[in-house]
Design a protein around this motif. Sequence first.
Motif, PDB file in Angstrom:
ATOM      1  N   ALA A 578     -11.536  22.415  -8.847  1.00  0.00           N
ATOM      2  CA  ALA A 578     -11.272  23.840  -8.648  1.00  0.00           C
ATOM      3  C   ALA A 578      -9.803  24.134  -8.374  1.00  0.00           C
ATOM      4  CB  ALA A 578     -12.115  24.362  -7.480  1.00  0.00           C
ATOM      5  N   TRP A 579      -8.979  23.108  -8.289  1.00  0.00           N
ATOM      6  CA  TRP A 579      -7.575  23.258  -7.909  1.00  0.00           C
ATOM      7  C   TRP A 579      -6.778  23.796  -9.097  1.00  0.00           C
ATOM      8  CZ3 TRP A 579      -5.036  18.814  -4.652  1.00  0.00           C
ATOM      9  CH2 TRP A 579      -3.810  19.242  -4.143  1.00  0.00           C
ATOM     10  N   SER A 580      -6.206  24.963  -8.913  1.00  0.00           N
ATOM     11  CA  SER A 580      -5.453  25.590 -10.016  1.00  0.00           C
ATOM     12  C   SER A 580      -3.979  25.214  -9.927  1.00  0.00           C
ATOM     13  CB  SER A 580      -5.613  27.113  -9.961  1.00  0.00           C
ATOM     14  OG  SER A 580      -5.201  27.607  -8.690  1.00  0.00           O
ATOM     15  N   TRP A 581      -3.676  23.941 -10.096  1.00  0.00           N
ATOM     16  CA  TRP A 581      -2.291  23.481 -10.025  1.00  0.00           C
ATOM     17  C   TRP A 581      -1.525  23.885 -11.277  1.00  0.00           C
ATOM     18  CZ3 TRP A 581      -5.580  18.894  -8.888  1.00  0.00           C
ATOM     19  CH2 TRP A 581      -6.263  18.462 -10.025  1.00  0.00           C
ATOM     20  N   ALA A 582      -0.200  23.926 -11.120  1.00  0.00           N
ATOM     21  CA  ALA A 582       0.655  24.279 -12.263  1.00  0.00           C
ATOM     22  C   ALA A 582       0.649  23.176 -13.308  1.00  0.00           C
ATOM     23  CB  ALA A 582       2.085  24.538 -11.781  1.00  0.00           C
ATOM     24  N   GLU A 583       0.528  21.924 -12.853  1.00  0.00           N
ATOM     25  CA  GLU A 583       0.508  20.783 -13.769  1.00  0.00           C
ATOM     26  C   GLU A 583      -0.419  19.711 -13.198  1.00  0.00           C
ATOM     27  OE1 GLU A 583       3.646  17.613 -15.867  1.00  0.00           O
ATOM     28  OE2 GLU A 583       4.370  19.186 -14.490  1.00  0.00           O
ATOM     29  N   ARG A 584      -1.255  19.160 -14.045  1.00  0.00           N
ATOM     30  CA  ARG A 584      -2.235  18.167 -13.594  1.00  0.00           C
ATOM     31  C   ARG A 584      -1.522  16.925 -13.070  1.00  0.00           C
ATOM     32  NH1 ARG A 584      -5.435  13.789 -15.077  1.00  0.00           N
ATOM     33  NH2 ARG A 584      -7.691  14.053 -14.698  1.00  0.00           N
ATOM     34  N   PRO A 585      -1.985  16.352 -11.925  1.00  0.00           N
ATOM     35  CA  PRO A 585      -1.374  15.122 -11.425  1.00  0.00           C
ATOM     36  C   PRO A 585      -1.635  13.951 -12.371  1.00  0.00           C
ATOM     37  CG  PRO A 585      -3.341  15.640 -10.159  1.00  0.00           C
ATOM     38  CD  PRO A 585      -3.084  16.826 -11.039  1.00  0.00           C
ATOM     39  N   VAL A 586      -0.710  12.998 -12.328  1.00  0.00           N
ATOM     40  CA  VAL A 586      -0.843  11.826 -13.206  1.00  0.00           C
ATOM     41  C   VAL A 586      -0.984  10.530 -12.422  1.00  0.00           C
ATOM     42  CG1 VAL A 586       0.438  12.926 -15.087  1.00  0.00           C
ATOM     43  CG2 VAL A 586       1.675  11.570 -13.376  1.00  0.00           C
ATOM     44  N   GLY A 587      -0.753  10.574 -11.109  1.00  0.00           N
ATOM     45  CA  GLY A 587      -0.848   9.355 -10.312  1.00  0.00           C
ATOM     46  C   GLY A 587      -1.280   9.658  -8.894  1.00  0.00           C
ATOM     47  N   VAL A 588      -1.605   8.598  -8.144  1.00  0.00           N
ATOM     48  CA  VAL A 588      -2.085   8.727  -6.767  1.00  0.00           C
ATOM     49  C   VAL A 588      -1.281   7.799  -5.861  1.00  0.00           C
ATOM     50  CG1 VAL A 588      -4.045   8.439  -5.193  1.00  0.00           C
ATOM     51  CG2 VAL A 588      -4.429   9.331  -7.497  1.00  0.00           C
ATOM     52  N   VAL A 589      -0.817   8.334  -4.746  1.00  0.00           N
ATOM     53  CA  VAL A 589      -0.168   7.553  -3.697  1.00  0.00           C
ATOM     54  C   VAL A 589      -0.990   7.708  -2.418  1.00  0.00           C
ATOM     55  CG1 VAL A 589       1.872   7.340  -2.216  1.00  0.00           C
ATOM     56  CG2 VAL A 589       2.149   7.755  -4.664  1.00  0.00           C
ATOM     57  N   ALA A 590      -1.245   6.599  -1.748  1.00  0.00           N
ATOM     58  CA  ALA A 590      -2.001   6.629  -0.494  1.00  0.00           C
ATOM     59  C   ALA A 590      -1.051   6.655   0.691  1.00  0.00           C
ATOM     60  CB  ALA A 590      -2.920   5.418  -0.400  1.00  0.00           C
ATOM     61  N   MET A 591      -1.401   7.421   1.716  1.00  0.00           N
ATOM     62  CA  MET A 591      -0.637   7.414   2.958  1.00  0.00           C
ATOM     63  C   MET A 591      -0.965   6.146   3.732  1.00  0.00           C
ATOM     64  SD  MET A 591       1.368  10.012   3.353  1.00  0.00           S
ATOM     65  CE  MET A 591       1.634   9.909   5.120  1.00  0.00           C
ATOM     66  N   PRO A 592      -0.052   5.679   4.596  1.00  0.00           N
ATOM     67  CA  PRO A 592      -0.381   4.522   5.430  1.00  0.00           C
ATOM     68  C   PRO A 592      -1.320   4.931   6.554  1.00  0.00           C
ATOM     69  CG  PRO A 592       1.773   5.374   6.028  1.00  0.00           C
ATOM     70  CD  PRO A 592       1.314   6.175   4.846  1.00  0.00           C
ATOM     71  N   SER A 593      -2.107   4.013   7.042  1.00  0.00           N
ATOM     72  CA  SER A 593      -3.028   4.305   8.129  1.00  0.00           C
ATOM     73  C   SER A 593      -3.294   3.039   8.922  1.00  0.00           C
ATOM     74  CB  SER A 593      -4.350   4.869   7.593  1.00  0.00           C
ATOM     75  OG  SER A 593      -5.261   5.068   8.657  1.00  0.00           O
ATOM     76  N   ALA A 604      -8.299   6.501  -2.487  1.00  0.00           N
ATOM     77  CA  ALA A 604      -7.264   6.592  -3.523  1.00  0.00           C
ATOM     78  C   ALA A 604      -7.683   5.861  -4.792  1.00  0.00           C
ATOM     79  CB  ALA A 604      -5.946   6.025  -2.982  1.00  0.00           C
ATOM     80  N   GLU A 605      -8.239   4.660  -4.627  1.00  0.00           N
ATOM     81  CA  GLU A 605      -8.664   3.872  -5.794  1.00  0.00           C
ATOM     82  C   GLU A 605      -9.775   4.595  -6.558  1.00  0.00           C
ATOM     83  OE1 GLU A 605      -9.808   0.213  -4.033  1.00  0.00           O
ATOM     84  OE2 GLU A 605      -7.748  -0.583  -3.923  1.00  0.00           O
ATOM     85  N   ARG A 606     -10.703   5.181  -5.842  1.00  0.00           N
ATOM     86  CA  ARG A 606     -11.829   5.846  -6.493  1.00  0.00           C
ATOM     87  C   ARG A 606     -11.373   7.096  -7.223  1.00  0.00           C
ATOM     88  NH1 ARG A 606     -17.555   6.957  -3.297  1.00  0.00           N
ATOM     89  NH2 ARG A 606     -18.825   7.420  -5.151  1.00  0.00           N
ATOM     90  N   CYS A 608      -8.426   7.464  -8.558  1.00  0.00           N
ATOM     91  CA  CYS A 608      -7.763   6.978  -9.773  1.00  0.00           C
ATOM     92  C   CYS A 608      -8.781   6.700 -10.877  1.00  0.00           C
ATOM     93  CB  CYS A 608      -6.973   5.701  -9.470  1.00  0.00           C
ATOM     94  SG  CYS A 608      -5.481   5.975  -8.506  1.00  0.00           S
ATOM     95  N   ALA A 609      -9.889   6.078 -10.486  1.00  0.00           N
ATOM     96  CA  ALA A 609     -10.896   5.705 -11.477  1.00  0.00           C
ATOM     97  C   ALA A 609     -11.564   6.931 -12.088  1.00  0.00           C
ATOM     98  CB  ALA A 609     -11.932   4.790 -10.837  1.00  0.00           C
ATOM     99  N   VAL A 610     -11.970   7.885 -11.237  1.00  0.00           N
ATOM    100  CA  VAL A 610     -12.721   9.021 -11.744  1.00  0.00           C
ATOM    101  C   VAL A 610     -11.815  10.016 -12.475  1.00  0.00           C
ATOM    102  CG1 VAL A 610     -12.576  10.545  -9.712  1.00  0.00           C
ATOM    103  CG2 VAL A 610     -14.607  10.613 -11.141  1.00  0.00           C
ATOM    104  N   GLY A 611     -10.545  10.075 -12.069  1.00  0.00           N
ATOM    105  CA  GLY A 611      -9.643  11.053 -12.679  1.00  0.00           C
ATOM    106  C   GLY A 611      -8.709  10.477 -13.707  1.00  0.00           C
ATOM    107  N   ARG A 612      -8.871   9.163 -13.998  1.00  0.00           N
ATOM    108  CA  ARG A 612      -7.988   8.462 -14.936  1.00  0.00           C
ATOM    109  C   ARG A 612      -6.520   8.698 -14.555  1.00  0.00           C
ATOM    110  NH1 ARG A 612     -11.789  10.823 -18.058  1.00  0.00           N
ATOM    111  NH2 ARG A 612     -10.349  12.396 -18.897  1.00  0.00           N
ATOM    112  N   LEU A 613      -6.227   8.427 -13.266  1.00  0.00           N
ATOM    113  CA  LEU A 613      -4.885   8.591 -12.724  1.00  0.00           C
ATOM    114  C   LEU A 613      -4.275   7.225 -12.434  1.00  0.00           C
ATOM    115  CD1 LEU A 613      -5.718  11.427 -10.150  1.00  0.00           C
ATOM    116  CD2 LEU A 613      -4.783  11.704 -12.459  1.00  0.00           C
ATOM    117  N   ALA A 614      -2.981   7.139 -12.471  1.00  0.00           N
ATOM    118  CA  ALA A 614      -2.298   5.865 -12.250  1.00  0.00           C
ATOM    119  C   ALA A 614      -2.249   5.548 -10.759  1.00  0.00           C
ATOM    120  CB  ALA A 614      -0.879   5.925 -12.806  1.00  0.00           C
ATOM    121  N   PRO A 615      -2.662   4.342 -10.345  1.00  0.00           N
ATOM    122  CA  PRO A 615      -2.546   3.935  -8.940  1.00  0.00           C
ATOM    123  C   PRO A 615      -1.098   3.533  -8.638  1.00  0.00           C
ATOM    124  CG  PRO A 615      -3.551   2.181 -10.216  1.00  0.00           C
ATOM    125  CD  PRO A 615      -3.328   3.317 -11.172  1.00  0.00           C
ATOM    126  N   VAL A 616      -0.351   4.415  -8.016  1.00  0.00           N
ATOM    127  CA  VAL A 616       1.079   4.177  -7.810  1.00  0.00           C
ATOM    128  C   VAL A 616       1.332   3.236  -6.640  1.00  0.00           C
ATOM    129  CG1 VAL A 616       3.322   5.303  -7.466  1.00  0.00           C
ATOM    130  CG2 VAL A 616       1.520   6.478  -8.734  1.00  0.00           C
TER     131      VAL A 616
END
Length: 699
Positions: A578-593, A604-606, A608-616
Amino acid sequence: MRAAAEAHLRALAGESARLREDQWRAVRALVAERRRALVVQRTGWGKSAVYFVATALRRAEGAGPTVIISPLLALMRNQISAAERAGIRARTINSANIDAWEQTYTDIEAGLVDVLLVSPERLNNPDFRDRVLPELAAGAGLVVIDEAHCVSDWGHDFRPDYRRIRTLLGDLPSGVPVLATTATANERVTRDVAEQLETGDGEATLVLRGGLDRESLHLAVVELPDSTARLSWLAQHLAELPGSGIIYTLTVAAATETAEFLTGRGYDVRPYSGQTDPEERRRAEDDLLANRTKALVATSALGMGFDKPDLGFVVHLGAPQSPISYYQQVGRAGRGVQRAEVLLLPGREDREIWAYFASLAFPPEETVRRTLDALAAAEGPVSLPRLEAQVDLGRSRLEQMLKVLDVDGAVRRVRGGWTATGRPWSYDAERYAAVTAARKAEQRAMLAYIGTDECRMRFLRHQLDDTGAEPCGRCDNCTNRVWSTDVDAAQRRAATEHLNRPGVAVAPRKQWPTGMAALGVTASGNIAPGLRAEEGRALGRLTDIGWGTTLRRVLADDAPDEPVSDEVFQGVVTVLAAWSWAERPVGVVAMPSLRRPRMITALAERLCAVGRLAPVGAIGYRTPDGVGPRRHNSAQRLASLWDALTLDDTLRAGLSALDGPILLVDDQTDTGWTLTVAARLLREAGAPAVLPLVLATRS
């Protein structure tokens, strides 16, 4: 005098009105004896009639105007309307009518004002305190403290600004009568307020205390398994409740959520909270008073003194943390009707919300001393934002602490901020601990009210030390008539669909906090657009009654570090869809915890898999301790974060290979500074845009 008092009462309340005996005793004490009096009487008894009648009598004698210290704008508007009906000219000075202040001052000097209503906060506004208050105190014919339980830190709704009233009373000329009124004071609070009213000349405060039964109120508790059941039950039964009423919630988010759902189910209801636009609040009050709306869905911002005699019901979605506070809020109903329904629908999350409010208690001595030292070392006034750079307290809690210190004489509010007075000050640890213990006892009593099988009205009256309490014969326990807990399947489906709507906007920070140089951080002014995060998304708020319930469990301090459930993950996917972003994301970065590394990494990994995004990759911490202990305000939080995060070579290489935005994934956000600092690092490393995505937000 009594005949004149009765005539003024008839002008106020109608030809059939007659003074109650204690009303007359209070009026006589104020007008004939110039005494100080405390009236503790149930809601609807006629406490305002006492001060309006006394005002009319005092003005007829040539006395100056009555000054009424009143806590809420809604209450002020009601009081002005009531005064006008009796031919009493009333004005108010508050934050919503700044443009009218000068004319009001002029009219007071010209003798054209009979009653001036001011908020307790106004008493320490530097201009008002230094310019207006001395003249008011010198010329007042009567001083009234409405909702006087706020004066006492033993009261359920203590407000530091009310303590400043003691200074005002001490400056009054001899012979100026004072009246304090409340419907919600137990014996301890009554003694405390009465002692604060005393002049020191040996004459005790006259205390007039009556029975607190409300014969129109029919109390009941409806225990339902979860927030979905409560919301659907309310939609199912709201039409059955008489007339118009109030639905109380514990949080602003719950008020908004509930109002949206009930509106969608065909009810005319309005949300009402301290965050509602003032003009919108006024219209909502007017619509409720005129029965043009079924209910206001409100926080405690609609509480003390709201006067609608024919209010037909009060419903609580969630229990207040004090039976005394509960008694006060339900007292809004049934003043001018024979029967009013009062329903409490407690929630499992109530205790978590109580715990949050309890965390706002008076800070430890070390923090207070640090504040006093910072003010003493400053060359001039220190503003709240600059003080935050030196004291690790959130803005509202810091301001509350300063107000207490102001009342105690240790600090003073002036133009431009706060200064230290240099007067000796001692930390009353024993009293603060006792107040905290009293609050916990009130919470236990509220749980006991929910579970009791005895008379509910008697229970509440006992909490207020009303010794004459007998079984009311009206509540669900007295009559054995209980509300059904069955929930219509269609209503439950609608509530489930409404509460499970995922997605909350997370606004990006656009400006660095003030005074960061004092903490060794070279950041000031606006955050450059090229270093900001974009608007982000959260699955839900921790304060919500929908996703909030699930998220509070998943993110609890003692919750295991494990991947989120399929239900939560599908909610996150729905947010993304539902996110109306200006441009679709292409990768995922995880915050430290340090607390939930497995949860964040797996999420983050999941994605990437479902959205076909690059695991950065994942941002790291420079030290094993991460950012260290939790900080409570923006300046302190940013200082702890500024050099705490790092990007390794693998992550930097991954960023350089991308030509579009990245999702920045974390478990939750509170102040927003972690996401802000992380976005700055990623933008500096070449990320075209950063889209924060978190499970939960606290705001």
